[in-house]
Design an enzyme around this catalytic site. Structure first.
Site, PDB file in Angstrom:
ATOM      1  N   GLU A  99      34.086  22.633  13.254  1.00 16.98           N
ATOM      2  CA  GLU A  99      34.995  23.677  12.759  1.00 16.98           C
ATOM      3  C   GLU A  99      34.198  24.889  12.278  1.00 16.98           C
ATOM      4  O   GLU A  99      33.205  24.764  11.566  1.00 16.98           O
ATOM      5  CB  GLU A  99      35.831  23.099  11.616  1.00 16.98           C
ATOM      6  CG  GLU A  99      36.891  24.038  11.075  1.00 16.98           C
ATOM      7  CD  GLU A  99      37.719  23.389   9.983  1.00 16.98           C
ATOM      8  OE1 GLU A  99      37.921  24.039   8.937  1.00 16.98           O
ATOM      9  OE2 GLU A  99      38.133  22.228  10.177  1.00 16.98           O
ATOM     10  N   HIS A 190      37.848  42.167  35.757  1.00 17.74           N
ATOM     11  CA  HIS A 190      37.968  41.629  37.114  1.00 17.74           C
ATOM     12  C   HIS A 190      39.114  42.295  37.862  1.00 17.74           C
ATOM     13  O   HIS A 190      39.037  42.496  39.075  1.00 17.74           O
ATOM     14  CB  HIS A 190      38.177  40.120  37.047  1.00 17.74           C
ATOM     15  CG  HIS A 190      38.186  39.448  38.377  1.00 17.74           C
ATOM     16  ND1 HIS A 190      37.094  39.450  39.218  1.00 17.74           N
ATOM     17  CD2 HIS A 190      39.166  38.758  39.030  1.00 17.74           C
ATOM     18  CE1 HIS A 190      37.379  38.778  40.317  1.00 17.74           C
ATOM     19  NE2 HIS A 190      38.628  38.355  40.235  1.00 17.74           N
ATOM     20  N   ASP A 229      34.202  40.948  49.293  1.00 17.35           N
ATOM     21  CA  ASP A 229      35.571  40.541  49.625  1.00 17.35           C
ATOM     22  C   ASP A 229      36.474  41.766  49.587  1.00 17.35           C
ATOM     23  O   ASP A 229      36.078  42.852  49.143  1.00 17.35           O
ATOM     24  CB  ASP A 229      36.086  39.457  48.677  1.00 17.35           C
ATOM     25  CG  ASP A 229      35.942  39.837  47.212  1.00 17.35           C
ATOM     26  OD1 ASP A 229      36.115  41.033  46.886  1.00 17.35           O
ATOM     27  OD2 ASP A 229      35.644  38.955  46.389  1.00 17.35           O
ATOM     28  N   LYS A 252      36.283  37.457  53.529  1.00 15.39           N
ATOM     29  CA  LYS A 252      36.010  36.167  52.895  1.00 15.39           C
ATOM     30  C   LYS A 252      37.296  35.380  52.738  1.00 15.39           C
ATOM     31  O   LYS A 252      38.310  35.922  52.317  1.00 15.39           O
ATOM     32  CB  LYS A 252      35.358  36.388  51.526  1.00 15.39           C
ATOM     33  CG  LYS A 252      35.049  35.122  50.760  1.00 15.39           C
ATOM     34  CD  LYS A 252      34.615  35.436  49.328  1.00 15.39           C
ATOM     35  CE  LYS A 252      35.787  35.861  48.481  1.00 15.39           C
ATOM     36  NZ  LYS A 252      35.409  36.035  47.050  1.00 15.39           N
ATOM     37  N   ASP A 278      29.253  43.153  43.238  1.00 16.70           N
ATOM     38  CA  ASP A 278      30.370  42.334  42.730  1.00 16.70           C
ATOM     39  C   ASP A 278      30.477  42.531  41.229  1.00 16.70           C
ATOM     40  O   ASP A 278      29.540  43.020  40.588  1.00 16.70           O
ATOM     41  CB  ASP A 278      30.135  40.863  43.070  1.00 16.70           C
ATOM     42  CG  ASP A 278      31.442  40.108  43.292  1.00 16.70           C
ATOM     43  OD1 ASP A 278      32.511  40.645  42.919  1.00 16.70           O
ATOM     44  OD2 ASP A 278      31.404  38.986  43.834  1.00 16.70           O
ATOM     45  N   ALA A 284      27.593  31.788  42.479  1.00 17.56           N
ATOM     46  CA  ALA A 284      26.756  32.540  43.439  1.00 17.56           C
ATOM     47  C   ALA A 284      27.001  32.141  44.884  1.00 17.56           C
ATOM     48  O   ALA A 284      26.266  32.579  45.772  1.00 17.56           O
ATOM     49  CB  ALA A 284      25.273  32.400  43.092  1.00 17.56           C
TER      50      ALA A 284
END
Length: 372
Positions: A99, A190, A229, A252, A278, A284
């Protein structure tokens, strides 16, 4: 509790508490290469004067403080060094059952606070630590809490791509807001639409200016930027435009989580030096298979770079044994000890980028110049 086993940030002459707490081990990540953004037209003397002015202005501002979690303390220290301000003093410890116990050792009433903590591995622990720190700041009456998240964990779970799955990226955004965040500073999400998950102002920066500066100095011949991609095409196109070089795309197909199969290369890469770009490199698999596909299509050399080097599972071994000449990453995530031993991996610091953004937010000025 042994002092050397704790992640607590203690003043040199402070004393340990008597509470029966046990420390949490912490490692020291690889020192990042200092490569920060500098004004294009500034002369050395003007730059020095500007840095001195910044340092003096912020160091004398009693309504401005920076605090750090344990996930990437070296990056926080670099940001503070860039701005010429001390890192806020805290005590971070754990009970024997794991904790977390957190305490601020400074007065923050009415202060404009910036809290730096990437939510990298261990993701859940670092997210919880961040929430607890924000709750402490809120209950200590901080004037404004800006959460600085160099790496936003759970960013890949931003939609329902399968039946009966959670949109965890939205959940984390809600938790941060509930815990007390008034503003967020994020690096290379992302998916850019994650900004919309927040009900507070979000500043979204990119590490690409730092990476572009490095590759301009490297001056690679016949360079082509490659998106691994279709989802990264916009990012790669921006990078290629800044570098004034051609763009190629790798088609991809992802067969399962963390498993990919490269299909074909769109664009001419024969006789070219290819740079795979990327945002996140996890296992990887994608960049290694992309590099193999590019070499098969006649590329001379292959370089790779990313903003967030997660490097989990077999990633480090794959990169070391791959056909990639050099793998350049930023220090949003501290590099693992095993990765520090790999000569192919080079780290660039984004402390200057974050420092300028923090200063702009505190001074209520535009951060748009940091995109150039």
């Amino acid at each position: 509790m042994n002092e050397q086993d704790t992640t607590a940030v203690l003043p040199p002459n402070s004393q340990e508490p008597d509470a029966p707490l046990e420390g949490t081990p912490s490692g020291q990540p690889k020192q990042a290469a200092e490569f920060v953004l500098t004004p294009v037209a500034s002369a050395p003397a003007a730059k020095a004067a500007s840095e001195k002015k910044r340092s003096s202005r912020l160091s004398e501002d009693k309504r401005f403080k920076i605090f750090s979690g344990s996930a990437n303390r070296p990056l926080s220290e670099e940001v503070c060094k860039f701005l010429g301000v001390p890192l806020g003093q805290t005590r971070l410890q754990r009970f024997s059952d794991g904790e977390l116990h957190f305490q601020l050792l400074e007065n923050v009433r009415g202060v404009d606070v910036f809290l730096i903590q990437p939510t990298c591995h261990p993701v859940d622990e670092n997210v919880m630590e961040l929430l607890i720190m924000m709750d402490a700041l809120k209950r200590a009456s901080a004037g404004r809490i800006t959460v600085v998240i160099p790496y936003y964990g759970y960013a890949r779970q931003d939609r329902k791509d399968r039946p009966r799955v959670a949109i965890t990226s939205k959940l984390v955004a809600d938790l941060l807001t509930t815990a007390g965040a008034n503003r967020a500073l994020l690096i290379d999400l992302h998916a850019a639409q994650i900004q919309g998950f927040f009900n507070i102002p979000v500043d979204h920066l990119f590490a690409s200016p730092v990476l572009v500066g490095y590759f301009r100095e490297l001056n690679l011949p016949n360079l082509t930027v490659v998106s691994p991609d279709a989802g990264g095409v916009e990012r790669a196109r921006f990078f290629a435009k800044k570098m004034e070089v051609p763009l190629a795309i790798v088609d991809k197909r992802r067969t399962d989580i963390n498993v990919t199969e490269v299909m074909n290369v769109i664009g001419d890469v024969r006789g070219r030096t290819c740079l795979i770009l990327d945002d996140i490199v996890d296992t990887a698999g994608t960049i290694v298979k992309t590099a193999d596909a590019l070499i098969e299509q006649g590329a001379d050399k292959v370089y790779a770079c990313c903003s967030h080097a997660v490097l989990s599972g077999p990633a480090i071994e794959r990169i070391q044994n791959s056909q990639i000449e050099q793998f350049i990453v930023s220090n949003t995530i501290p590099l693992k000890p095993e990765a520090q031993k790999v000569d192919k991996i080079k780290v660039l610091s984004i402390a200057g980028l974050i420092g300028r953004a923090v200063e702009s937010i505190h001074m209520e000025t535009s951060v748009s110049t940091l995109f150039n």
